[in-house]
Design a protein around this motif. Structure first.
Motif, mmCIF file in Angstrom:
data_model
loop_
_atom_site.group_PDB
_atom_site.id
_atom_site.type_symbol
_atom_site.label_atom_id
_atom_site.label_comp_id
_atom_site.label_asym_id
_atom_site.label_seq_id
_atom_site.Cartn_x
_atom_site.Cartn_y
_atom_site.Cartn_z
ATOM 1 N N LEU A 181 6.674 1.551 1.246
ATOM 2 C CA LEU A 181 6.696 2.970 0.882
ATOM 3 C C LEU A 181 7.690 3.755 1.727
ATOM 4 O O LEU A 181 8.273 4.739 1.258
ATOM 5 C CB LEU A 181 5.296 3.579 1.029
ATOM 6 C CG LEU A 181 4.306 3.325 -0.103
ATOM 7 C CD1 LEU A 181 3.000 4.047 0.177
ATOM 8 C CD2 LEU A 181 4.874 3.760 -1.450
ATOM 9 N N THR B 57 0.386 4.611 -2.631
ATOM 10 C CA THR B 57 1.388 5.056 -3.604
ATOM 11 C C THR B 57 0.948 6.333 -4.303
ATOM 12 O O THR B 57 1.757 7.223 -4.576
ATOM 13 C CB THR B 57 1.668 3.949 -4.633
ATOM 14 O OG1 THR B 57 2.169 2.792 -3.958
ATOM 15 C CG2 THR B 57 2.693 4.391 -5.654
ATOM 16 N N GLY C 23 2.766 -0.251 -6.844
ATOM 17 C CA GLY C 23 3.065 -0.100 -5.429
ATOM 18 C C GLY C 23 1.896 -0.456 -4.548
ATOM 19 O O GLY C 23 0.789 -0.752 -5.026
ATOM 20 N N SER D 14 -1.770 0.481 -8.179
ATOM 21 C CA SER D 14 -1.690 -0.081 -6.836
ATOM 22 C C SER D 14 -2.044 -1.559 -6.871
ATOM 23 O O SER D 14 -2.996 -1.966 -7.552
ATOM 24 C CB SER D 14 -2.632 0.665 -5.891
ATOM 25 O OG SER D 14 -2.221 2.008 -5.741
#
Length: 944
Positions: free
Chosen positions: A66, A95, A91, A117
């Protein structure tokens, strides 16, 4: 396991960026129908645009670290403007918090966006190893996610100064954090006793999840309610319904009748991340489609298939009915005879009857695709491995064991063929990493392993990422080498990189814009995956040199027609001649000016002021211009021999521009390094919340927090209240240095408008007093006229000079009044003079309007900036004045990385004819590119 794909499907893997001072690794997988982006480093949209890579088909984004995903908001906006209406973001944990923190400037009603996620890894070493469930699967790719976690948890993130102990999720009473925050501000001298007295509002406790309650505060939500609120915020940011129907509406008023905006529009902080939150970084296993063998038409004909539509159906994977050929009816049985007319009628009738038969009727057989193709080819699988620091290596070895990656684990239809390692600092030389590479090589002897490492930058790899912009500056150096700067760069070939120390055996270093076919072999030389038959520039020449001169003179690539190349050569010769003449004029005039008596009315130090244009475009970046950023160099004083810096706005990529402009410093010019600029950065002024004006600030703060030793001087950020909320929410994910690396003070623009003063005994009051007493600076925020709440800045020094920054605005009388007698006005000039109605509709100024503002302000120097993508190189000439005649300013046009002393502003107009000769002749072609790639102007809540 892989899924079937159409026969002949091929795709390309492209390394858009690698590690440099202004980029981090990103990977694009391109199919005809869809594109998949792995990692979104800052300014990835500008990289794509510079290389004519369309973003419309990017439907799935896979984030790694990130902390290296700052380009996601810009990617979303650019993708939507290109026509995209759907996107899934995969992510690591956090996220949703990361994306929701961008709610003040990343909103698109027509976009359907879903955040998924990657779930935590389930470790079960007792059972046989197996892959987790895929996080994505379609006809092109199957993707598995592996969230890597650090072996040692970092210290918990500090809270925002106004957040209560309830935000600590009940862990403790918060007293230690509050004490730490108070002490971090104690370095500032106390404010004067007679400050204008104002009182801070009281905060009331918040109830549970009742969004209509008078005192509802989402910052205090915990657990499932916190997750629910973040999801509501993201759903309100992107209101498309492709993935899910529109949510039930929330209450729009409180019981007392007060209006409630939607979740994405509330000026309230997000719920804090829990203390137990640990950062994770995703790595991915990507499995491509299995390819059916090549279609072999001779086999189909031998089986009775007629060429044409039936061939196409076989290629598409369908079976076809091959009718048996009729007996040769030109030979009649013995004793029979017929005329030609009778034979023709008989054959016609036979063919008509045959045509009436459906597939599967009559004599014939079904022919399947498998009978007409060669052997099938296994799909290619590859790894995208993100390792931000050595702390993640233990998790990598545990979760991505080679035993998980064999052909059987991949469903028997794919083979692991490649690995892309994207490594943070100090990972490359770790024995644990070398051991992992060796284990992979032992299990997969033929695997291709590629690496990009932050350590390569330290060892000399820093190729230019934005080639067109660098080439423009190279050409403009023929006019003035001091004014137009090349980006600091160094270039190492892959062979040279491969010989660097600490590189494990078998790893091939990556360079930006390298491409691989679906079999993970380099793409054909001179080809790109995007349909253009030309190689991308690497800017790999030394300056000055004959190679550099030849490259600069090649105004158009060799793929252009001979007529175009001839015009380019003539334009270059004309430019060189006019540049030489302009230099001679400037040299002679400089001697004459030096003999003039000193103007006693000029404030002390005024002509020593320097302004550096870091980004001069508007809304979206272009080939030649980054988005907004302007750096003011405050000259040294007897009390402090260091140059101090003030940054006016900082769109995405601003840190990269600082790094390229200043590099490691230049002692021969007495110039600071990029670290010196950060260390001596005193003020960041943010004019408004459009992305192109502030989205680069988190990266600047992250870089500043890593300085060793840390800065001695405090940093004051002056901006909208929502910018402060955004930065504090980002600080929960990344160390921006807001609470841990020395004092960073926030000042709300509203509190220092003309006639206002900050709250008594507040951080803002202390910050303003410190700037005044320590640096002799007074900063005022002036409300200006834009499509959203926006401010300009007036910075006045005790020696008498004054610098004014307009931000984005239409002509504004309040700014004219507040900036009277300015030494320097940096004013936006987005639109040309014959489009005033467009400028007004978009809340901007024309060139002539900006000059008129400077004239009424009695500003002595005017720098025009923030140009529309309609003018990719040089804005059309306007009513440029010279030498302050009739109280009119000396006008200069800004270019990226251009540094200009106020004493040298007059030179720019002397160079105008030469620059016109260089830049104007092919403006139409570049304008077409800009219109095609940048799309429509961004709307009010996104940019521009």
């Amino acid at each position: 396991m892989t899924q079937a794909a159409p026969s002949g499907t091929r795709y390309t893997i492209s390394v858009l960026t690698t590690d440099t001072v202004d980029s981090a690794p990103s990977l694009l997988v391109t199919f005809d129908s869809q594109r998949y982006l792995f990692n979104t480093p800052e300014a990835v949209s500008r990289v794509a645009l510079s290389n004519k890579v369309g973003l419309k088909k990017v439907g799935h984004v896979f984030l790694g670290d990130l902390a290296q995903s700052a380009g996601l908001p810009g990617l979303i906006l650019s993708s939507v403007e290109g026509g995209n209406d759907k996107m899934v973001v995969h992510g690591p944990r956090g996220t949703d918090h990361f994306l929701a923190s961008c709610r003040f400037f990343t909103r698109r009603d027509r976009l359907s966006l879903k955040v998924e996620s990657v779930p935590p890894a389930v470790k079960d070493h007792e059972s046989s190893p197996s892959l987790p469930d895929p996080i994505h699967a379609d006809a092109n790719l199957v993707v598995y996610g592996f969230p890597l976690t650090p072996s040692a948890a970092p210290p918990p993130p500090a809270l925002a100064p106004n957040d209560s102990a309830a935000q600590m999720n009940g862990d403790d009473d918060g007293s230690a954090s509050l004490k730490r925050r108070r002490s971090s501000l104690s370095v500032s001298p106390p404010p004067p006793a007679k400050s204008p007295r104002r009182t801070s509002p009281r905060r009331s406790p918040s109830p549970s999840f009742d969004t209509a309650a008078e005192n509802f505060n989402p910052a205090r939500l915990q657990g499932a309610n916190a997750v629910r609120w973040r999801n509501l915020v993201i759903r309100d940011m992107f209101r498309g319904t492709a993935f899910e129907p529109a949510p039930a509406p929330l209450p729009t008023t409180t019981p007392s009748g007060r209006h409630l905006p939607g979740p994405a529009y509330r000026q309230k902080s997000l719920p804090s991340l829990p203390r137990a939150f640990k950062p994770a970084t995703n790595s991915y296993l990507v499995v491509g489609p299995k390819f059916r063998g090549k279609f072999q038409p001779e086999k189909a004909i031998a089986l009775g298939v007629e060429p044409g539509k039936d061939f196409a159906r076989l290629v598409a994977g369908e079976k076809v009915w091959a009718r048996a050929k009729p007996v040769d009816e030109s030979v009649l049985p013995p004793g029979k005879a017929e005329t030609k007319k009778e034979k023709k009628a008989r054959l016609k009738k036979a063919f008509e009857e045959r045509a009436k038969l459906q597939e599967g009727e009559g004599d014939g057989r079904w022919v399947t695709p498998e009978e007409c193709v060669g052997p099938s080819v296994d799909g290619a699988a590859f790894l995208v491995v993100n390792v931000p620091s050595p702390a993640y290596l233990a998790s990598l070895a545990d979760l991505l064991r080679p035993s998980l990656l064999d052909r059987d684990s991949l469903g028997g239809s794919a083979t692991l063929r490649g690995v892309f390692f994207f490594l943070g600092p100090d990972v490359l030389a770790e024995p644990a990493f070398t051991s992992y590479v060796s284990a992979l090589r032992e299990s997969f002897p033929d695997i291709a392993m590629h690496v990009s490492s932050a350590d390569f930058v330290k060892q000399g790899k820093n190729e230019v990422v934005y080639g067109p912009s660098a080439l423009l500056n190279l050409r403009l150096r023929h006019v003035d080498e001091d004014m137009f700067r090349l980006p600091h760069y160094s270039f190492l070939t892959p062979d040279a990189l491969a010989s660097l120390p600490n590189l494990p055996t078998g790893l091939t270093p990556l360079v930006s814009n390298s491409h691989f076919s679906s079999a993970l072999v380099p793409a054909e030389e001179g080809k790109t995956p995007f349909g253009n038959n030309f190689a991308l520039r690497n800017f790999d020449f030394h300056v000055p040199s004959p190679q550099a001169d030849a490259e600069a003179a090649q105004l158009k690539g060799l793929h252009k027609s001979e007529e175009t190349l001839a015009k380019a050569a003539a334009a270059w010769e004309d430019f060189v001649a006019k540049a030489k003449a302009a230099r001679q004029v400037v040299e002679a005039e400089s001697v004459e000016r030096a003999s003039r008596p000193v103007d006693s009315s000029t404030p002390a130090l005024e002509l020593s002021l320097v302004v550096t244009a870091l980004g001069t475009g508007s809304a979206v970046p272009s080939k030649y211009r980054n988005v907004s950023g302007t750096l003011l160099h405050v000259p040294p004083t007897p009390a402090d021999e260091r140059t101090q810096y003030i940054l006016f706005d900082g769109g995405e990529g601003t840190w990269g521009q600082i790094a390229r402009r200043f590099g490691d410093g230049d002692s021969s010019r007495g110039e600071d390094s990029k670290e010196d600029v950060l260390r001596n950065l005193q003020v960041i002024f943010l004019s408004h919340m459009h992305q192109d004006h502030h989205a680069g600030i988190p990266t600047i703060l992250k870089q500043r927090a890593q300085l060793d030793p840390p800065p001695k001087s405090p940093l004051t950020i002056v901006g909208p209240a929502s910018a402060m909320i955004y930065l504090r929410e980002q600080d929960q994910l990344f160390n921006l240095g807001l609470e841990r690396e020395g004092p960073i003070r926030f000042v709300d623009n509203y509190s220092i408008e003309p006639g206002r003063a900050p709250y008594e005994e507040s951080q803002a009051e202390a910050a303003m007093y410190d700037l005044k007493t320590r640096l002799g600076l007074t900063v005022t925020a002036v409300p200006v006229k834009h499509r959203c709440r926006a401010w300009g800045a007036v910075v006045t020094h005790e020696s008498g000079w004054r610098a004014v920054f307009s931000g984005d605005t239409m002509p504004c009388d309040a700014l004219v009044e507040a900036g009277q007698g300015a030494s320097l006005l940096v004013h936006e000039a987005t639109i040309e003079d014959d489009m005033p109605e467009v400028a007004e509709a978009k809340g901007h100024s024309t060139f002539g309007q900006a000059i008129d503002v400077a004239t009424r302000m009695r500003a002595r120097h005017l720098l025009l900036t923030h140009f529309s993508a309609r003018y990719p190189k040089l804005p059309p000439p306007s009513a440029f004045a010279t030498d302050g005649e009739a109280h009119r300013p000396i006008v200069a046009t800004a270019f990226d990385l251009m540094s200009l002393r106020l004493a040298d502003f007059w030179k720019v107009e002397r160079y105008r004819e030469a620059m016109d000769a260089l830049l104007s002749w092919d403006e139409a072609e570049d304008r077409d590119d800009a219109d095609e790639l940048s799309g429509k102007d961004l709307v009010a809540d996104g940019g521009d």
